[in-house]
Design a protein around this motif. Structure first.
Motif, PDB file in Angstrom:
ATOM      1  N   HIS A 188       0.818  -1.203   0.000  1.00  0.00           N
ATOM      2  CA  HIS A 188       0.000   0.000   0.000  1.00  0.00           C
ATOM      3  C   HIS A 188       0.859   1.263   0.000  1.00  0.00           C
ATOM      4  CE1 HIS A 188      -2.396  -3.167   2.084  1.00  0.00           C
ATOM      5  NE2 HIS A 188      -3.347  -2.713   1.283  1.00  0.00           N
ATOM      6  N   ILE A 189       0.263   2.330  -0.510  1.00  0.00           N
ATOM      7  CA  ILE A 189       0.762   3.689  -0.343  1.00  0.00           C
ATOM      8  C   ILE A 189      -0.248   4.407   0.544  1.00  0.00           C
ATOM      9  CG2 ILE A 189       1.325   5.871  -1.469  1.00  0.00           C
ATOM     10  CD1 ILE A 189       1.950   4.270  -4.010  1.00  0.00           C
ATOM     11  N   TYR A 190       0.213   5.051   1.590  1.00  0.00           N
ATOM     12  CA  TYR A 190      -0.668   5.715   2.546  1.00  0.00           C
ATOM     13  C   TYR A 190      -0.678   7.215   2.269  1.00  0.00           C
ATOM     14  CZ  TYR A 190      -0.494   1.228   4.885  1.00  0.00           C
ATOM     15  OH  TYR A 190      -0.594  -0.119   5.161  1.00  0.00           O
ATOM     16  N   VAL A 191      -1.879   7.793   2.307  1.00  0.00           N
ATOM     17  CA  VAL A 191      -2.073   9.191   1.932  1.00  0.00           C
ATOM     18  C   VAL A 191      -2.485   9.995   3.169  1.00  0.00           C
ATOM     19  CG1 VAL A 191      -3.225  10.781   0.360  1.00  0.00           C
ATOM     20  CG2 VAL A 191      -2.840   8.396  -0.340  1.00  0.00           C
ATOM     21  N   PHE A 192      -1.739  11.082   3.417  1.00  0.00           N
ATOM     22  CA  PHE A 192      -1.977  11.936   4.584  1.00  0.00           C
ATOM     23  C   PHE A 192      -2.315  13.341   4.102  1.00  0.00           C
ATOM     24  CE2 PHE A 192       0.824   8.534   5.714  1.00  0.00           C
ATOM     25  CZ  PHE A 192       0.482   8.156   7.000  1.00  0.00           C
ATOM     26  N   ASP A 193      -3.461  13.853   4.517  1.00  0.00           N
ATOM     27  CA  ASP A 193      -3.873  15.215   4.174  1.00  0.00           C
ATOM     28  C   ASP A 193      -3.465  16.188   5.287  1.00  0.00           C
ATOM     29  OD1 ASP A 193      -5.027  14.321   1.792  1.00  0.00           O
ATOM     30  OD2 ASP A 193      -6.971  13.958   2.744  1.00  0.00           O
TER      31      ASP A 193
END
Length: 281
Positions: free
Chosen positions: A267-272
């Motif tokens: 997975h690639i984790y996305v942080f806003d």
């Protein structure tokens, strides 16, 4: 006596051959070693920040560099005979383009400068330069020592290179000659080595510390670490063996969004809301 001597010789040869065929740590990647002990300093720490999205990631990709440019993610992967440069959909993780590199090269860090992609190689001393639209290889540049991580200092218009030590070098993109360097130190003024993947984030230099669960936020002028970001939960979830470590930082400045992954991760984790979440004082 001669017959006994012959059997003894044969037995000795068999024992010797058996010893030669034993397997062990020497067959592992030369970069795998015990995780470094990290300092218990008083620097600010952000621990396990919440992510807002998860993208698919090819678990066969030995991620060495991750980069967000003009609405796309780009990835550099490693291992001789398996290294690639790829363009990825940042909304889904779908691989949109993929370019193999020559088998003799072990792909490493990736950076974007003046409409070209720069991909380091580990021990070959070669930097591969691509057209980002086609991923066609256009030319090569040469540099000294090992290549690990790569990013750009936008104000100085210099490439920033890590080589696994505590020293980070700032290079002229036209010839990869070093213009200056910094030594990265923690809150106790101790050198921090094993700096790997690099990213420029809001005027700071961020670096994965190889074989650990953390990213160092570094002052690019002094080399002093400003704070740590720990991704302990992600590492615990994704890491199953010795090599699938945290490695991959991409920052979308306009969207204030961070992408985090690792070698062989699924997975690639996305942080806003990066400016609000990660800059703990």
């Amino acid at each position: 006596m001669r017959q006994y001597g012959l059997w003894a010789l044969l037995l000795s040869l068999l024992i010797s051959l058996a010893g030669c065929t034993q397997t062990g740590p020497a067959e592992a990647s030369p970069r795998v070693q015990a995780a470094p002990r990290l300092p218990g300093d008083s620097l600010p720490v952000v621990t396990n920040p919440p992510y807002q999205n998860v993208l698919a990631h090819d678990p066969n990709d030995f991620t060495q560099g991750l980069l967000f440019v003009n609405g796309s993610l780009f990835e550099s992967t490693g291992r001789n005979g398996e290294s690639k440069v790829r363009r990825i959909d940042p909304a889904t993780g779908e691989i949109l383009q993929s370019q193999d590199i020559a088998d003799e090269f072990f792909g490493e860090g990736l950076a974007y400068f003046e409409n070209r992609l720069y991909q380091l190689t580990w021990t070959s001393g070669v930097c591969l330069i691509y057209d980002p639209k086609t991923l066609d290889l256009e030319r090569q540049l040469f540099f000294k020592d090992q290549g690990w991580g790569l990013t750009v200092s936008p104000q100085e218009k210099l490439l920033i290179l890590s080589d696994g030590s505590s020293t980070v070098r700032f290079l002229d993109p036209s010839n990869l000659i070093s213009r200056r360097s910094i030594q990265v130190v923690d809150g106790k003024n101790q050198a921090v080595s094993n700096l790997n993947e690099l990213e420029w984030v809001e005027g700071e230099l961020w670096a994965n510390v190889w074989m650990s669960d953390r990213i160092a936020r570094i002052d690019p002028k002094t080399g002093r670490i400003l704070g740590w970001i720990l991704f302990t939960d992600l590492v615990t979830e994704e890491q199953k063996g010795g090599e699938d470590v945290l490695n991959g930082i991409a920052y979308d400045e306009s969207g204030d969004r961070l992408y985090i992954t690792g070698k062989l991760w699924s997975h690639i984790y996305v942080f806003d809301n990066v400016r609000k979440t990660f800059f703990k004082k």
